[in-house]
Write a protein that holds these residues in place. Sequence first.
Motif, PDB file in Angstrom:
ATOM      1  N   ALA A   1       0.836  -1.206   0.000  1.00 46.35           N
ATOM      2  CA  ALA A   1       0.000   0.000   0.000  1.00 46.35           C
ATOM      3  C   ALA A   1       0.865   1.248   0.000  1.00 46.35           C
ATOM      4  O   ALA A   1       0.586   2.213  -0.725  1.00 46.35           O
ATOM      5  N   ARG A   2       1.936   1.250   0.806  1.00 53.00           N
ATOM      6  CA  ARG A   2       2.825   2.410   0.848  1.00 53.00           C
ATOM      7  C   ARG A   2       3.495   2.626  -0.500  1.00 53.00           C
ATOM      8  O   ARG A   2       3.605   3.776  -0.976  1.00 53.00           O
ATOM      9  N   ALA A   3       3.910   1.534  -1.159  1.00 53.06           N
ATOM     10  CA  ALA A   3       4.541   1.664  -2.473  1.00 53.06           C
ATOM     11  C   ALA A   3       3.581   2.249  -3.495  1.00 53.06           C
ATOM     12  O   ALA A   3       3.970   3.080  -4.336  1.00 53.06           O
ATOM     13  N   ILE A   4       2.325   1.850  -3.418  1.00 48.09           N
ATOM     14  CA  ILE A   4       1.334   2.367  -4.358  1.00 48.09           C
ATOM     15  C   ILE A   4       1.055   3.833  -4.079  1.00 48.09           C
ATOM     16  O   ILE A   4       1.043   4.672  -4.989  1.00 48.09           O
ATOM     17  N   LEU A   5       0.806   4.170  -2.814  1.00 50.38           N
ATOM     18  CA  LEU A   5       0.430   5.533  -2.461  1.00 50.38           C
ATOM     19  C   LEU A   5       1.541   6.532  -2.775  1.00 50.38           C
ATOM     20  O   LEU A   5       1.265   7.701  -3.070  1.00 50.38           O
ATOM     21  N   GLU A   6       2.779   6.098  -2.720  1.00 51.29           N
ATOM     22  CA  GLU A   6       3.907   6.992  -2.995  1.00 51.29           C
ATOM     23  C   GLU A   6       4.290   7.028  -4.460  1.00 51.29           C
ATOM     24  O   GLU A   6       5.125   7.827  -4.864  1.00 51.29           O
ATOM     25  N   ASN A   7       3.668   6.187  -5.279  1.00 50.04           N
ATOM     26  CA  ASN A   7       4.017   6.122  -6.696  1.00 50.04           C
ATOM     27  C   ASN A   7       3.496   7.363  -7.436  1.00 50.04           C
ATOM     28  O   ASN A   7       2.317   7.705  -7.324  1.00 50.04           O
ATOM     29  N   PRO A   8       4.352   8.057  -8.196  1.00 48.43           N
ATOM     30  CA  PRO A   8       3.920   9.281  -8.892  1.00 48.43           C
ATOM     31  C   PRO A   8       2.763   9.054  -9.861  1.00 48.43           C
ATOM     32  O   PRO A   8       1.875   9.904  -9.974  1.00 48.43           O
ATOM     33  N   PHE A   9       2.762   7.911 -10.560  1.00 45.73           N
ATOM     34  CA  PHE A   9       1.668   7.655 -11.501  1.00 45.73           C
ATOM     35  C   PHE A   9       0.357   7.472 -10.745  1.00 45.73           C
ATOM     36  O   PHE A   9      -0.681   7.984 -11.178  1.00 45.73           O
ATOM     37  N   TYR A  10       0.388   6.773  -9.628  1.00 48.16           N
ATOM     38  CA  TYR A  10      -0.832   6.606  -8.833  1.00 48.16           C
ATOM     39  C   TYR A  10      -1.338   7.954  -8.337  1.00 48.16           C
ATOM     40  O   TYR A  10      -2.548   8.221  -8.347  1.00 48.16           O
ATOM     41  N   GLN A  11      -0.434   8.809  -7.899  1.00 46.92           N
ATOM     42  CA  GLN A  11      -0.853  10.115  -7.383  1.00 46.92           C
ATOM     43  C   GLN A  11      -1.559  10.937  -8.462  1.00 46.92           C
ATOM     44  O   GLN A  11      -2.551  11.627  -8.190  1.00 46.92           O
ATOM     45  N   SER A  12      -1.083  10.852  -9.691  1.00 48.60           N
ATOM     46  CA  SER A  12      -1.742  11.552 -10.792  1.00 48.60           C
ATOM     47  C   SER A  12      -3.078  10.900 -11.124  1.00 48.60           C
ATOM     48  O   SER A  12      -4.082  11.577 -11.366  1.00 48.60           O
ATOM     49  N   LEU A  13      -3.087   9.576 -11.145  1.00 44.08           N
ATOM     50  CA  LEU A  13      -4.311   8.841 -11.472  1.00 44.08           C
ATOM     51  C   LEU A  13      -5.405   9.126 -10.452  1.00 44.08           C
ATOM     52  O   LEU A  13      -6.556   9.409 -10.814  1.00 44.08           O
ATOM     53  N   SER A  14      -5.063   9.074  -9.177  1.00 40.93           N
ATOM     54  CA  SER A  14      -6.067   9.225  -8.130  1.00 40.93           C
ATOM     55  C   SER A  14      -6.560  10.654  -8.006  1.00 40.93           C
ATOM     56  O   SER A  14      -7.635  10.900  -7.450  1.00 40.93           O
ATOM     57  N   ALA A  15      -5.793  11.613  -8.503  1.00 43.68           N
ATOM     58  CA  ALA A  15      -6.170  13.015  -8.349  1.00 43.68           C
ATOM     59  C   ALA A  15      -6.928  13.581  -9.537  1.00 43.68           C
ATOM     60  O   ALA A  15      -7.687  14.532  -9.386  1.00 43.68           O
TER      61      ALA A  15
END
Length: 446
Positions: A119-133
């Motif tokens: 979960a920490r690896a996903i939440l800190e991933n730059p692509f995930y941060q863009s996707l989720s926002a």
Amino acid sequence: MTADEPTLDAPAPWLEVDALLDNPGTRIVVCCGSGGVGKTTTAAALGVRAAERGRRAVVLTIDPARRLAQSMGISELDNVPRQVKGVDGASGGELHAMMLDMKRTFDEIVEGHADAARARAILENPFYQSLSAGFAGTQEYMAMEKLGQLRARDEWDLIIVDTPPSRSALDFLDAPQRLGSFLDGKFIRVLMAPAKVGGRAGMKFLNAGMSMMTGTLSKLMGGQLLRDVQTFVAAMDTMFGGFRTRADATYRLLQAPGTAFLVVAAPERDALREAAYFIERLAAERMPLAGLVLNRVHGSGAAKLSAERALAAAETLTDRAEEEAGVPPGTAPGTAENLEPGGIVDHDGGKAASGTADGPSPAPAAPAGHPPVSAEQLAAGLLRLHAERMQVLARERRTRDRFTALHPEVPVAEIAALPGDVHDLDGLRLIGARLALDPARTDAPD
């Protein structure tokens, strides 16, 4: 009226809002429609009325304007349901409200379906941060995720959803499957292939084809972005099927008998055209439609006085005033025609003494060198204002009746327009009372 137009004044079945809210089988009410028609206010008013009639209700809004929090007296709304104080709980009901936090909801999904390290690896991933926002459809998808979470908790017996203010009112129906398809699609599976094969042998086996593909993707996306995507995909491997499963489950929930869709529209041609399209789409998707809420419908306390009679009386009073003043017709102060097809013209450029479509303004001071405005002239101005209001009423009635003629099976409820904005619980109660008012009654709620 031309021969190809539908018959006007077609009777419409009444949408019995109180019966809908009181029915224990009604578990979800979805307020939908195009932007700016009052979905948020309608959802909040339904929540207050349901709670004060004994339901344990929660209102989920996706409106970023935060009007819901202000009207309910809550300092702010977030991703956690908060109880609304001031709601009469004598019947055993209560009301909670929340505002969707798109990114926080996505984070909760990750945290609930992955171990701490992943979960920490996903939440800190730059692509995930863009996707989720900000990925297209993420807000609508997360709204449906949050709806599924609230329903699974079974803490409330009625959930009222204010759908996202999308340009198209249909986006929230498509978004769950669209985002689920993306996260479970071929592109993601191709990027995930190296991680799934594993080992040097597997990597050598895939190296020839993957190097060509990743080289092309690196040029299109950039090398760092591609690595971020691949890292994200590898970390999310165990979660992809869940997105599709939950999207399908939420879609079935929207089709279930305990769900009721209310299409909210203004009594205007474009808004009702959008509403008609939405109603047809709901039917095609086998979604349970409860009816149409026609919001901000204008009325008049002197509806028996037609626009034609009012204008004729105004003309008579104007002629009499000019005759008594001994001035040429049309030159007396306050007698210039001020009514045009688009509404009353503001000759004063927005000054405090100018006329408005909502009612008469204070009488302007007479210009220097002219006699004071007479009672006849003031009465003529009021009659012209009334004529404009009656023309608005007639236009709204024709628009409504055309919709009713095309969709005679759709129950309709009307909310009479208020003189000002709704900003507290009393205003929401008044909206709810007007929404539930039987059209056969002639008395409006106080």
